[in-house]
Scaffold this motif. Sequence first.
Motif, PDB file in Angstrom:
ATOM      1  N   ALA B  79      75.417  37.327   3.608  1.00 15.17           N
ATOM      2  CA  ALA B  79      74.289  36.492   3.209  1.00 15.17           C
ATOM      3  C   ALA B  79      73.964  35.498   4.330  1.00 15.17           C
ATOM      4  CB  ALA B  79      74.640  35.750   1.921  1.00 15.17           C
ATOM      5  N   GLY B  80      72.773  34.938   4.289  1.00 11.72           N
ATOM      6  CA  GLY B  80      72.406  33.876   5.222  1.00 11.72           C
ATOM      7  C   GLY B  80      71.952  34.397   6.569  1.00 11.72           C
ATOM      8  N   ARG B  81      71.725  33.466   7.488  1.00  9.17           N
ATOM      9  CA  ARG B  81      71.230  33.823   8.811  1.00  9.17           C
ATOM     10  C   ARG B  81      72.272  34.632   9.571  1.00  9.17           C
ATOM     11  NH1 ARG B  81      70.704  28.479  11.574  1.00  9.17           N
ATOM     12  NH2 ARG B  81      72.388  28.056  10.131  1.00  9.17           N
ATOM     13  N   PRO B  82      71.845  35.502  10.452  1.00 10.53           N
ATOM     14  CA  PRO B  82      72.823  36.167  11.308  1.00 10.53           C
ATOM     15  C   PRO B  82      73.504  35.129  12.197  1.00 10.53           C
ATOM     16  CG  PRO B  82      70.567  36.776  11.927  1.00 10.53           C
ATOM     17  CD  PRO B  82      70.467  35.953  10.702  1.00 10.53           C
ATOM     18  N   SER B  83      74.785  35.334  12.436  1.00 10.04           N
ATOM     19  CA  SER B  83      75.569  34.351  13.172  1.00 10.04           C
ATOM     20  C   SER B  83      75.280  34.432  14.667  1.00 10.04           C
ATOM     21  CB  SER B  83      77.049  34.624  12.930  1.00 10.04           C
ATOM     22  OG  SER B  83      77.837  33.759  13.689  1.00 10.04           O
ATOM     23  N   THR B  84      75.152  33.279  15.312  1.00  9.70           N
ATOM     24  CA  THR B  84      75.069  33.275  16.766  1.00  9.70           C
ATOM     25  C   THR B  84      76.478  33.432  17.328  1.00  9.70           C
ATOM     26  OG1 THR B  84      75.207  30.899  16.763  1.00  9.70           O
ATOM     27  CG2 THR B  84      73.003  31.839  16.826  1.00  9.70           C
ATOM     28  N   GLY B  85      76.537  33.698  18.614  1.00 10.94           N
ATOM     29  CA  GLY B  85      77.827  33.960  19.226  1.00 10.94           C
ATOM     30  C   GLY B  85      78.210  32.919  20.262  1.00 10.94           C
ATOM     31  N   VAL B  86      79.424  33.040  20.751  1.00 15.83           N
ATOM     32  CA  VAL B  86      79.967  32.128  21.758  1.00 15.83           C
ATOM     33  C   VAL B  86      80.545  32.974  22.881  1.00 15.83           C
ATOM     34  CG1 VAL B  86      81.582  30.240  22.165  1.00 15.83           C
ATOM     35  CG2 VAL B  86      80.666  30.609  19.872  1.00 15.83           C
ATOM     36  N   ARG B  87      80.194  32.621  24.120  1.00 12.76           N
ATOM     37  CA  ARG B  87      80.840  33.299  25.243  1.00 12.76           C
ATOM     38  C   ARG B  87      81.193  32.266  26.307  1.00 12.76           C
ATOM     39  NH1 ARG B  87      75.381  36.241  27.038  1.00 12.76           N
ATOM     40  NH2 ARG B  87      74.335  34.452  27.975  1.00 12.76           N
ATOM     41  N   LEU B  88      82.016  32.677  27.257  1.00 14.14           N
ATOM     42  CA  LEU B  88      82.428  31.768  28.328  1.00 14.14           C
ATOM     43  C   LEU B  88      81.235  31.465  29.225  1.00 14.14           C
ATOM     44  CD1 LEU B  88      85.794  33.588  29.032  1.00 14.14           C
ATOM     45  CD2 LEU B  88      85.505  31.340  27.945  1.00 14.14           C
ATOM     46  N   ALA B  89      81.091  30.218  29.627  1.00 17.43           N
ATOM     47  CA  ALA B  89      79.972  29.817  30.475  1.00 17.43           C
ATOM     48  C   ALA B  89      80.069  30.509  31.842  1.00 17.43           C
ATOM     49  CB  ALA B  89      79.974  28.295  30.657  1.00 17.43           C
ATOM     50  N   ALA B  90      78.903  30.879  32.381  1.00 10.07           N
ATOM     51  CA  ALA B  90      78.878  31.610  33.654  1.00 10.07           C
ATOM     52  C   ALA B  90      79.472  30.761  34.786  1.00 10.07           C
ATOM     53  CB  ALA B  90      77.453  32.020  33.993  1.00 10.07           C
ATOM     54  N   THR B  91      79.168  29.481  34.791  1.00  9.24           N
ATOM     55  CA  THR B  91      79.737  28.610  35.827  1.00  9.24           C
ATOM     56  C   THR B  91      80.672  27.586  35.175  1.00  9.24           C
ATOM     57  OG1 THR B  91      77.824  27.171  35.711  1.00  9.24           O
ATOM     58  CG2 THR B  91      77.802  28.889  37.405  1.00  9.24           C
ATOM     59  N   GLY B  92      81.547  28.088  34.334  1.00  7.83           N
ATOM     60  CA  GLY B  92      82.481  27.222  33.616  1.00  7.83           C
ATOM     61  C   GLY B  92      83.680  26.855  34.472  1.00  7.83           C
ATOM     62  N   PRO B  93      84.637  26.169  33.858  1.00  9.79           N
ATOM     63  CA  PRO B  93      85.828  25.723  34.576  1.00  9.79           C
ATOM     64  C   PRO B  93      86.664  26.911  35.078  1.00  9.79           C
ATOM     65  CG  PRO B  93      86.061  25.370  32.211  1.00  9.79           C
ATOM     66  CD  PRO B  93      84.643  25.776  32.454  1.00  9.79           C
ATOM     67  N   TYR B  94      87.372  26.688  36.151  1.00 12.22           N
ATOM     68  CA  TYR B  94      88.240  27.730  36.700  1.00 12.22           C
ATOM     69  C   TYR B  94      89.504  27.102  37.267  1.00 12.22           C
ATOM     70  CZ  TYR B  94      86.428  26.278  41.263  1.00 12.22           C
ATOM     71  OH  TYR B  94      86.106  25.538  42.373  1.00 12.22           O
ATOM     72  N   VAL B  95      90.441  27.963  37.656  1.00 11.35           N
ATOM     73  CA  VAL B  95      91.695  27.498  38.254  1.00 11.35           C
ATOM     74  C   VAL B  95      91.953  28.291  39.534  1.00 11.35           C
ATOM     75  CG1 VAL B  95      92.754  26.835  36.056  1.00 11.35           C
ATOM     76  CG2 VAL B  95      93.090  29.164  36.937  1.00 11.35           C
ATOM     77  N   ILE B  96      92.899  27.790  40.317  1.00 12.80           N
ATOM     78  CA  ILE B  96      93.410  28.523  41.471  1.00 12.80           C
ATOM     79  C   ILE B  96      94.796  29.053  41.102  1.00 12.80           C
ATOM     80  CG2 ILE B  96      94.204  28.340  43.868  1.00 12.80           C
ATOM     81  CD1 ILE B  96      91.192  28.012  43.596  1.00 12.80           C
ATOM     82  N   ALA B  97      95.012  30.348  41.320  1.00 11.82           N
ATOM     83  CA  ALA B  97      96.321  30.954  41.067  1.00 11.82           C
ATOM     84  C   ALA B  97      96.938  31.364  42.400  1.00 11.82           C
ATOM     85  CB  ALA B  97      96.170  32.176  40.165  1.00 11.82           C
ATOM     86  N   VAL B  98      98.226  31.063  42.556  1.00 11.69           N
ATOM     87  CA  VAL B  98      98.944  31.381  43.796  1.00 11.69           C
ATOM     88  C   VAL B  98     100.176  32.209  43.445  1.00 11.69           C
ATOM     89  CG1 VAL B  98     100.152  30.435  45.801  1.00 11.69           C
ATOM     90  CG2 VAL B  98      98.194  29.192  44.816  1.00 11.69           C
ATOM     91  N   ASP B  99     100.300  33.383  44.030  1.00 13.05           N
ATOM     92  CA  ASP B  99     101.502  34.203  43.871  1.00 13.05           C
ATOM     93  C   ASP B  99     102.218  34.195  45.216  1.00 13.05           C
ATOM     94  OD1 ASP B  99     103.467  36.035  43.379  1.00 13.05           O
ATOM     95  OD2 ASP B  99     102.130  37.729  42.964  1.00 13.05           O
ATOM     96  N   LEU B 100     103.254  33.346  45.287  1.00 13.38           N
ATOM     97  CA  LEU B 100     103.989  33.183  46.543  1.00 13.38           C
ATOM     98  C   LEU B 100     105.181  34.125  46.535  1.00 13.38           C
ATOM     99  CD1 LEU B 100     104.246  31.450  49.114  1.00 13.38           C
ATOM    100  CD2 LEU B 100     105.674  29.886  47.771  1.00 13.38           C
TER     101      LEU B 100
END
Lengths: 412, 412
Positions: B79-100
């Motif tokens: 019932a009701g309106r179709p639900s909108t969705g959520v996705r990760l922002a295109a220029t969202g937060p990020y991290v640096i990963a290092v495998d030493l």
Amino acid sequence: MQAPRRVGTGTNQEAVRRHNLGTVLRHVHRAGQLSRAELTRRMGLNRSTIAALTAELETLGITERTGPATVSAGERQGAGRPSTGVRLAATGPYVIAVDLRVDHATVARVGLGGAIQQRAHASTAGLAEAWQVGAAVATLIRKVVTDASSSAPLVGIGIAVPGMVRRTDGLIRLAPNLEWHDVSFSSVVLAALGVDIPVMVANDANLGALAEHERGAGVGVDDLVYISGQVGVGAGIITGGHPLEGVGGYAGEIGHLRFDPTGPPCHCGSTGCWETAVGGPAIAAAIGSALEDVAQLPQHLRQLTEASPELRRIGGDIGRGLASIINAFNPQLVVLGGYFSDVHPLVRDEILDGLTCAALPAALDSVTLTVPSLGDDSVLLGAAEAALDPLLVDPVASIGTALLDVPARLAG
Amino acid sequence: MQAPRRVGTGTNQEAVRRHNLGTVLRHVHRAGQLSRAELTRRMGLNRSTIAALTAELETLGITERTGPATVSAGERQGAGRPSTGVRLAATGPYVIAVDLRVDHATVARVGLGGAIQQRAHASTAGLAEAWQVGAAVATLIRKVVTDASSSAPLVGIGIAVPGMVRRTDGLIRLAPNLEWHDVSFSSVVLAALGVDIPVMVANDANLGALAEHERGAGVGVDDLVYISGQVGVGAGIITGGHPLEGVGGYAGEIGHLRFDPTGPPCHCGSTGCWETAVGGPAIAAAIGSALEDVAQLPQHLRQLTEASPELRRIGGDIGRGLASIINAFNPQLVVLGGYFSDVHPLVRDEILDGLTCAALPAALDSVTLTVPSLGDDSVLLGAAEAALDPLLVDPVASIGTALLDVPARLAG
């Protein structure tokens, strides 16, 4: 043993209320008695919420109110009325704890707070079948409830067994020294009693670890290993404050770490497991005790004032095996339970030498070896804690399934 | 890696809201995109609460709204309106990963969802001092942020190292194959970069376990062991869904389980550790590879079509060592990482034979052996997950400490 909040699950008001009710009870279970002000401080909730929660526990017959007169003077200095206190009800809910060993069983009636109210003990030597042992345990259970108040509810039974217990249903997959395979001992005991209440069956070392963590040598220690030396050798492990169970509930079988590939065959089918070097039979041989007496090792060890060369050699093997355990689990505390607590004073130096030469320094630096502060009752009290856990997670539901009129019901 | 609710602590509305905000983000981080209806279902919260939480994540620039058009037809039937969705922002937060690793380092810019946006790689062979390696890592970090959006926040750096890392502060107590003792590598890297952001340093095997559990072979598996074979041998362990760290963070040093007391001396000071039998140098000798090439073992192993008798013998030793690990931890899954994933296809039968003769049947029944489904990126992606964790626990606080204008700041 707290009900974990599942990852990825939201929390709502009803879940919060049930969590808080169990948490109040857990605080009182640990402390015995607390002022409402202290509960307010420890839980970070407001006074009216704490008052409502303690009132509900009182209605359930689990706790009682204490007057402000029993509250310390220091707590009266704040504004407002002095805080009343909460203590465990005199005839509140209790559990039955069973410590089943290779040739005897100890059964106790245990209240909240870990108070042993009555205990009984019997030999089970010569009882080969699980149903015979179950009947003997049922007789001991009847004995320890004779003096219980008829208004006090029995919320469950906890049973410690020297074996591998499937965590989903308590099935004993293998208890090598009882020679049991795939035994549903909870059903056996309930059939012998003729009642239906929750029964929790678990590995003895896991329960020893639980009790020492809750109210023994490991209070406040989040990473500990309890080593159980009965006839076989196992471990109960607490990591990050929670029991390490493994997918089936079989984690901690450290008696079957590879120790010496040229060693003797082990009953598990492998060769040279640690248990073959430091298990009951090896210790019995080292102190010249008869192999039939292996279940009485602690008594024999306590009569010794000095270790034989053979026992000293075993001390080194204990240390070298503990090194592997410390490298694997990085515990803050290792509690040497069962006969290890009696071996330890005799070969303390040899254990430390073996440990030091094989443990990684970073892991060794942070560990302490000790013996159980609950003495020989660690496993029994762990069985009680396991049986009490549903009550501490959801007091309302647990009281709802508890057995009443227990002395009459179990006598009948 | 969820912020645990402390035992004995009450919960209030603000704690619930922050928990729920992080939990919404964790769901989207794992799934990539979700409808609000699906979030409502998974979290057991009502639509308006989910709408408020997703709006807050949107305001923080972490997620974006998707229109109902992108939602599947099946979800529109309610019932009701179709639900909108959520996705990760295109220029969202990020991290640096290092495998030493022992002789090289891989660095990547990684977004939420585990997306590798840019990566760089360099040899560190011949760089003896930690500051030299730190400078090389800083150069790689500068390289991987050149194409980052200037509006995307850098929330932290995660660094995997082959050594024992103190969990309280990330100090590298011992990295034997780097010959580092008590190195604060996070300080070294921050000094080389000239910025101040959160840096998480952790043991490589622990991070491999984390990544395989979050988005690899171990998704949905609560009890797993990731075995790392680089030059040395270690394990990362997940138990009951949580990392097994031990009091100092050093748990899982299974390369130093006692394996054969008549074996060769180990660099740790003990004798006959499992690592002496199945570590990089032993494998290199078994395939006739030069000892200097031990860090390139995977490449050499991939060229083999058949195992030498010596490698087959090592296969048996791998199985017998895994048996101890399975008896101790009772995992559902063992992930053979590093060079073990290349050894496994060559000596699969020998590993199984060794395992079967020494593991307890109840524990053996429930375990599966596999290789990483993230390939050689498990450890790198685990470093990213560790760096993302503060964001998933408390998005508001983490965005508040993030670095902005990153390409300019790090170039400068």
